[in-house]
Design an enzyme around this catalytic site. Structure first.
Site, PDB file in Angstrom:
ATOM      1  CG  ASP A 150      22.954  66.954  36.460  1.00  7.25           C
ATOM      2  OD1 ASP A 150      22.102  67.770  36.837  1.00  7.25           O
ATOM      3  OD2 ASP A 150      23.401  66.929  35.301  1.00  7.25           O
ATOM      4  CG  HIS A 187      19.971  69.714  34.925  1.00  7.84           C
ATOM      5  ND1 HIS A 187      21.031  68.857  34.716  1.00  7.84           N
ATOM      6  CD2 HIS A 187      19.728  70.323  33.736  1.00  7.84           C
ATOM      7  CE1 HIS A 187      21.423  68.936  33.445  1.00  7.84           C
ATOM      8  NE2 HIS A 187      20.644  69.814  32.826  1.00  7.84           N
ATOM      9  CB  SER A 396      21.254  68.257  29.857  1.00 10.33           C
ATOM     10  OG  SER A 396      22.265  69.155  30.206  1.00 10.33           O
TER      11      SER A 396
END
Length: 456
Positions: A150, A187, A396
């Site tokens: 990621d 994230h 996600s």
């Protein structure tokens, strides 16, 4: 964008992909011959661009000038694809592909953007109790390993207690010149926090493969996946990125990596995407191909109540399990320094996918810098401050929840094979939810708290 400006996916203009060696030569020759017989296209443009020997086995071939034509016009790539149709039929497999953009933000727009959690908020899912393993130990010896591919970790991530066992790559650049958090920074940290909450005593490693706003070209993606496992293949890979491509046979750029995955014991847990579409989204959709059914687990998102699919979640028979993915709470940064964030996208007056509950499309309200209204009005986009925990939605985040549940199941039951653990977890623990009128398997963490869902 393509095909035909539908925004089904985004790809690099004027470039196609082919496998190294003889297939790349076949593609070049076929495209040159096609362009020679086609008015207005230049066969001299056809040449390899940035070709190199690599583990992904992919060559970029430039077939046109990216500066020619309008923003949505790409005759050269369309011509190259047409030129190889007959050859692909004879070969029995795909020889050429667009160079797609693989991203955590589907088609340049996320499921939503993070919202600061209230000062009194707790992680959701909350931290699971320190489970004992099948041998009575605490799971710290020979712990299950989860690799998160990621964005990188924020600099202060260790200030968040649940991330004490997490390590990996630092985020390349967290803030801009004004000290404002860059788009999608945090994230990977948020995802690592979810894995750690669901599966204590799991060794979590974060690779900052998607450090550039969560996006990477397909031509580089396969190679970077190989880089991520260079130090050893983990038990589980949690991947919250991908793309559709209008096909049902996967991504050419990751074909070599997926072949290698098949020969390993690693389980790839992959996000189904946030298009609210049934079109296959790769790599998650590899779960629907028989040869990858054990190796890949595709994950869709449930809305806050855990009973129905989230409005943004992709869906279809290629999505194998669903988990909570709306308004989860985890660490966006650590706790040492508050950081400002300016919203990029605005919320909508109603759900952009036609749902009637109070979804993340419309609440909580904020105005973003990229919205049409913002571009034509003198007002400023909304700015917020993050001081640790955030609320965020998307497939996600349903993905690391499932990755964590598989890891926790392995620890608690002494299962060393993550693929067997996933099968047993689904057979023993799966509940059911409703997605687009269909009953689907759902995994709900014991420490997850439903979020009230009201009517629009």
């Amino acid at each position: 964008m393509g095909p035909d400006d539908s925004a089904e996916f985004i790809y690099e203009k004027g470039v196609v992909l082919a496998r190294d060696g003889e297939e790349a030569r076949v593609v070049e020759d076929a495209v040159r011959a096609h362009f020679t017989a086609t008015d207005g296209l230049d066969p001299e443009h056809v040449r390899r661009s940035g070709s190199r020997d690599n583990r992904s086995g992919i060559t970029r071939i430039r077939v046109g000038d990216p500066g020619e034509g309008g923003r949505g016009t790409d005759r050269t790539v369309a011509g190259a694809l047409r030129a190889l149709r007959q050859a692909e039929g004879r070969a029995g497999r795909r020889l050429v592909s667009r160079n797609h953009l693989v991203s955590i933000a589907v088609n340049a727009c996320p499921g939503d953007e993070p919202v600061p959690a209230a000062p009194s908020a707790q992680p959701n899912p909350a931290a699971a109790p320190a489970a004992r393993n099948a041998d009575g130990g605490d799971g710290t010896d020979g712990a299950v390993g989860v690799l998160v591919v990621d964005t990188g970790l924020t600099h202060d991530y260790r200030s968040y207690p649940l991330l004490a066992r997490t390590e990996g790559d630092a985020q390349v650049r967290e803030t801009d010149e004004q000290g404002i958090l860059q788009q999608y920074v945090g994230h990977g940290t948020f995802i690592a926090g979810l894995v750690a909450a669901v599966a204590p005593h799991t060794d979590v490693t974060v690779r900052g493969t998607l450090h550039d706003a969560g996006a990477i070209l397909e031509s580089e993606f396969g190679e970077r996946l190989f880089d991520a496992v260079e130090d050893g293949w983990p038990d589980i890979i949690s991947l919250s990125a991908g793309t559709s491509n209008g096909r049902v046979d996967g991504l050419l750029g990751v074909a070599a990596f997926m072949e290698e995955l098949r020969s390993r014991d690693t389980l790839l847990v992959a996000a189904a995407g946030n298009n609210a579409s049934s079109s296959p989204f790769w790599p998650a959709a590899y779960a629907s191909l028989p040869e990858y059914a054990d190796a890949v687990l595709s994950v869709g998102a449930l809305r806050g109540d855990g009973e129905f699919g989230a409005c943004f979640s992709n869906h279809g028979p290629w999505v194998k399990v669903y988990a909570p993915g709306e308004r989860l709470v985890s660490a966006l940064t650590g706790f040492d320094t508050p950081v400002p964030y300016v919203y990029q996208h605005s919320t909508y007056d109603s759900c952009r996918y036609g749902f009637t509950y109070t979804c993340t499309c419309r609440s909580p309200r904020h105005t973003g810098v990229l919205s049409e209204a913002q571009q034509t009005s003198p007002g400023k986009p909304d700015q917020v401050m993050f001081e640790g925990l955030a609320s965020w939605s998307g497939t996600s985040f349903a993905t690391p929840v499932v990755a964590g549940l598989v890891a926790a199941y392995m620890t608690a039951n002494g299962v060393t094979d993550p693929r067997a653990a996933a099968r047993r977890l689904l057979a023993d623990r799966a509940e059911f939810a409703e997605v687009r009128g269909t009953h689907v398997p759902a995994l709900l963490p014991p420490t997850w708290r439903p979020v009230p869902v009201g009517p629009a």
